[in-house]
Design an enzyme around this catalytic site. Structure first.
Site, mmCIF file in Angstrom:
data_model
loop_
_atom_site.group_PDB
_atom_site.id
_atom_site.type_symbol
_atom_site.label_atom_id
_atom_site.label_comp_id
_atom_site.label_asym_id
_atom_site.label_seq_id
_atom_site.Cartn_x
_atom_site.Cartn_y
_atom_site.Cartn_z
ATOM 1 N N THR A 183 0.818 -1.222 0.000
ATOM 2 C CA THR A 183 0.000 0.000 0.000
ATOM 3 C C THR A 183 0.850 1.271 0.000
ATOM 4 O O THR A 183 0.299 2.375 0.003
ATOM 5 C CB THR A 183 -0.900 0.058 1.254
ATOM 6 O OG1 THR A 183 -0.052 0.008 2.401
ATOM 7 C CG2 THR A 183 -1.889 -1.085 1.292
ATOM 8 N N LYS A 184 2.167 1.147 -0.001
ATOM 9 C CA LYS A 184 3.016 2.330 0.138
ATOM 10 C C LYS A 184 3.217 3.033 -1.215
ATOM 11 O O LYS A 184 2.763 2.543 -2.242
ATOM 12 C CB LYS A 184 4.346 1.940 0.790
ATOM 13 C CG LYS A 184 4.159 1.322 2.196
ATOM 14 C CD LYS A 184 3.673 2.316 3.242
ATOM 15 C CE LYS A 184 2.946 1.709 4.407
ATOM 16 N NZ LYS A 184 3.722 1.082 5.438
ATOM 17 N N ASN A 185 3.949 4.161 -1.206
ATOM 18 C CA ASN A 185 4.032 5.001 -2.407
ATOM 19 C C ASN A 185 4.681 4.293 -3.593
ATOM 20 O O ASN A 185 4.291 4.502 -4.727
ATOM 21 C CB ASN A 185 4.754 6.303 -2.086
ATOM 22 C CG ASN A 185 3.966 7.150 -1.097
ATOM 23 O OD1 ASN A 185 2.825 6.813 -0.756
ATOM 24 N ND2 ASN A 185 4.554 8.236 -0.639
#
Ligand SMILES: *Cc1c(COP(=O)(O)O)cnc(C)c1O
Length: 392
Positions: A183-185
């Protein structure tokens, strides 16, 4: 209403990383190898620090950074009361005591005034989280660390693109820890990175990430002949694989493009919600760069007529995936029992933890998705205020 469920935090996976993973599989070299080395180099280049060590999670990065900081049994590490549990667990795994400081309710970052109050003779380090991608007040936090001779570890899980007064976060303190979780950038599936300016710390972290074996272990099966390794410390199994790095190399090339997209989404939300009875994120100061990792709204039942938890359900019923970042740390039974936290001591983190809700912000969202999120939020708020007016 939307037909398909909008998944919260879904990553953009493109053909170039898919092809690179296939190449890794065909090469037969799945473990830590040339692609990890390349990913470290590219990441270093993007972040402008001295050393980068790829690991298999940000949690591992935090744990190793704490050990390399000399944190151990009997030591205290001051951190924020509003963060993901991994931040706290890493301190506990290092054998130290996590001491919480409350947040500033506007920035949602750790409040330097509260930090200073918590310093004792056992304090060894500050573990700072750049919440949602908004840089912490580094001027004051670095001043405090210097005055009390404390190490600074930056949890940059939300903050790959963040800058503070022209400097990239993750290199303002002693260690910067990054996450490439789904879910991170940018993503590698599972994955993390440590940045440090100190060569000895980098060497120790690299060794601890692979069982505590001397550095030749990293190339013991290379074509230059078998190399013996010696175990010099009891390490961990925290190394990143080439399969993960293959994804990361291509994701990193689009880090700025994704950031532009999320900034666009952020601005659309802020315009759409400006006149609504919910609290939207504060704009970042001019001299910083926000990473736009999370768009969090606050839902106050007394004003909106609906609790945060009901709001979550209403969003899900409208096929919009939402998140909570986070219930405050003192809400969790384990930390209450082991660390003795009392929610009353952290009023701002407690309140945000009970009112916050994160809207989808992934670079993958298109304008129709954004319209759906905005209509859902407006629909919920308007229908509730109608109910209230009727006195139901
Ligand atoms: C995601 C996250 C972590 C943990 O990252 P992993 O790579 O999943 O271990 C740590 N801290 C914060 C603030 C996070 O959001």
């Amino acid at each position: 209403m939307r037909k398909e469920f909008l998944v919260f935090g879904s990553p953009c996976i493109e053909d170039s990383e898919i092809l690179e993973v296939v190449k890794v599989l065909k090469s037969g070299w799945l473990g830590t190898g040339p692609r990890v080395a390349r990913f470290e180099k590219d990441f270093l280049n993007y972040k402008q620090s001295n050393f980068a060590i790829a690991v298999n999670s940000c949690t591992a990065a935090l744990h190793l950074s704490l050990i390399a900081s000399g944190v151990g049994a009997g030591d205290e590490v001051i951190t924020t009361a509003l963060t993901f549990c991994a931040t706290i667990n890493a301190i506990l795994h290092a054998g130290a005591k996590p001491v919480l400081a409350d947040i500033d309710p506007v920035t949602m970052n750790i409040d330097p005034v509260r930090v200073e109050e918590k310093i004792t003779e056992n304090t060894k380090a500050l573990l700072l989280v750049h919440f949602a991608g908004r840089p912490c007040d580094m001027e004051n936090l670095c001043r405090i660390a210097k005055k009390h001779n404390l190490k600074i570890i930056e949890d940059c899980a939300h903050a790959i693109e963040s800058e503070y007064r022209g400097k990239k976060v993750g290199s303002l303190g002693d260690f910067g820890c990054f996450s490439f979780y789904v879910t991170k950038n940018i993503v590698t599936g599972e994955g993390g990175m440590v940045l440090t300016k100190n060569e000895e710390d980098a060497a120790r972290i690299k060794m601890l990430a692979l069982h505590g074996m001397t550095k030749d272990a990293w190339k013991r099966f290379s074509d230059r002949g078998y190399k013996h390794y010696y175990v010099t410390e009891c390490g961990f199994k925290y190394n990143m694989m080439d399969i993960q790095a293959a994804i990361g190399i291509h994701q990193l090339q689009r880090v700025e493009q994704y950031w532009q997209r999320r900034r666009h989404h952020w601005q659309r939300y802020s315009e759409a919600f400006a006149d609504m009875p919910i609290v939207i994120p504060a704009a970042a100061p001019e001299d910083t760069r926000h990473a736009y990792h999370l768009y969090t709204i606050l839902v106050d039942k007394d004003i909106v007529g609906i609790s945060r938890d009901e709001f979550l359900e209403e969003m899900t019923a409208r096929n919009i995936g939402v998140g909570v970042h986070y219930l405050s740390i003192p809400e969790h039974p384990y930390y209450q029992q082991v660390c003795g936290y009392d929610l009353k001591d952290y009023p701002h983190a407690a309140q945000v933890g009970r009112q916050t809700l994160s809207l989808p912000l992934s670079a993958k969202l298109n304008d129709d998705d954004l319209d759906d999120v905005i209509s859902a939020v407006k629909d919920i708020v308007v229908s509730r205020s109608v109910v209230q007016r009727r006195g139901v």
